[in-house]
Design an enzyme around this catalytic site. Structure first.
Site: not given
Length: 341
Positions: A161, A188, A281
């Site tokens: 991310s 992401h 995540d």
């Protein structure tokens, strides 16, 4: 949220301020007219989120992002007139720690761009809330081939991310899939920039990147990247596709969802790698992979732009190895070569 704006054009800064203050959810705490000013303001009064311009005289948005993430880190959303015309700067800024990118509503003149900006801000607000939970410890875990169309014998699944683009470029600069292997990336990033990101990453490592379409079969010697804001999934026949559920999950596409599919359906050797990023995540998915007997790696704190996702994995004891970024490529070489274990 407490939001700051960085833009050297007075009319754009004012337009962004109006978009924010017209809501009941957020407040603008300061407006900076240069990258240098933003770095100083952030040290004196750190916001929850910065709307950061890219192209500015003096210190540009890339360097301002880098210095802010080093000295007084906070969430940064790039807001620039033409993201598609500055992809190199966009991905350098994402690599330095920015979370996402949006077009400036005033410049584009496209209907709904202010709503799109506010939607991204709300999503980042959810990420910030999730990242705050990351600081609380979680419950510990109990003790090139001629035929590229053949299915890989080993799979490397990588989640990233905040700071991911540069981290991925570093990893793939040291390692690429062997002839009988493949890699799948879940980063992401907004789906509007996935193709540009894949092209940029391919330029950095001089290896073509395949953007995953609906119903894709894995082939050997390739690097794949998730394309949409829906979640990348794998079925029992090892086909890749997308699923909108879970709908309310703030991370899209979710690293957890894909890692859990690998743990459930991939019976051959696999490696899960969780790189820098805000939030949690990927941690539970990495734990599922470790419980399924796969090799699991998390990036260490020192080399992470944001030590959120890897820290969550460390809290769960999901990572077999916690490594600095410059050691991950060599470890992948060792773990993916034939008879490497």
């Amino acid at each position: 949220m407490r939001i700051a704006i960085v833009n050297d054009v007075l009319i754009i800064g004012e337009a962004l301020r109006r978009v924010i203050t017209n809501t009941q959810e957020h407040e603008v705490i300061w407006v900076a007219r240069s990258g240098e000013q933003a770095v100083q303001f952030c040290m004196n009064n750190r916001p929850d989120l910065i709307l950061m311009d890219l192209v500015m005289p003096g210190m540009d948005g890339v360097e301002a992002t880098r210095q802010i993430m080093q000295n007084s880190p906070c969430a940064i959303l790039l807001v620039t007139a033409s993201p598609e015309d500055n992809t190199g700067m966009v991905f350098r800024a994402l690599g330095a720690g920015a979370l996402d990118v949006a077009a400036t509503p005033l410049i584009t003149g496209q209907p709904g761009t202010d709503l799109a900006l506010l939607s991204k801000i709300r999503t980042i607000g959810k990420l910030i809330s999730a990242d705050a939970q990351t600081a609380r410890p979680a419950s510990p875990r109990s003790n090139s081939s001629a035929n590229h169309e053949q299915e890989p014998e080993v799979l490397v699944a990588i989640g990233a991310s905040t700071g991911g683009p540069m981290a991925l470029a570093k990893v793939f600069g040291q390692w690429t899939p062997p002839e009988d292997g493949a890699a799948v990336i879940v980063q992401h990033i907004d789906q509007n920039f996935t193709d540009s990101f894949a092209s940029w990453l391919g330029d950095q490592i001089r290896v073509p990147i395949t953007v995953i379409d609906e119903s894709t079969r894995l082939a050997r010697g390739r690097i794949y990247i998730a394309k949409t804001n829906d979640h990348l999934v794998m079925d029992g026949r090892h086909r890749l596709s997308y699923s909108a559920t879970p709908l309310d999950y703030p991370y899209r596409p979710s690293v957890d969802v894909f890692f859990q599919c690998v743990a459930k359906y991939w019976q051959k050797p696999a490696v899960g790698v969780l790189l820098t990023g805000m939030g949690r995540d990927g941690a539970r998915g990495l734990l599922a992979m470790r419980d399924a007997g796969k090799t699991t790696i998390a990036q260490d704190q020192t080399s992470s732009a944001v030590y959120g996702m890897p820290r969550a994995a460390a809290d769960l004891n999901a990572a077999e190895m916690i490594l600095p970024l410059d050691k991950i490529g060599a470890t992948l070489r060792q773990r993916t070569q034939r008879n490497g274990e």
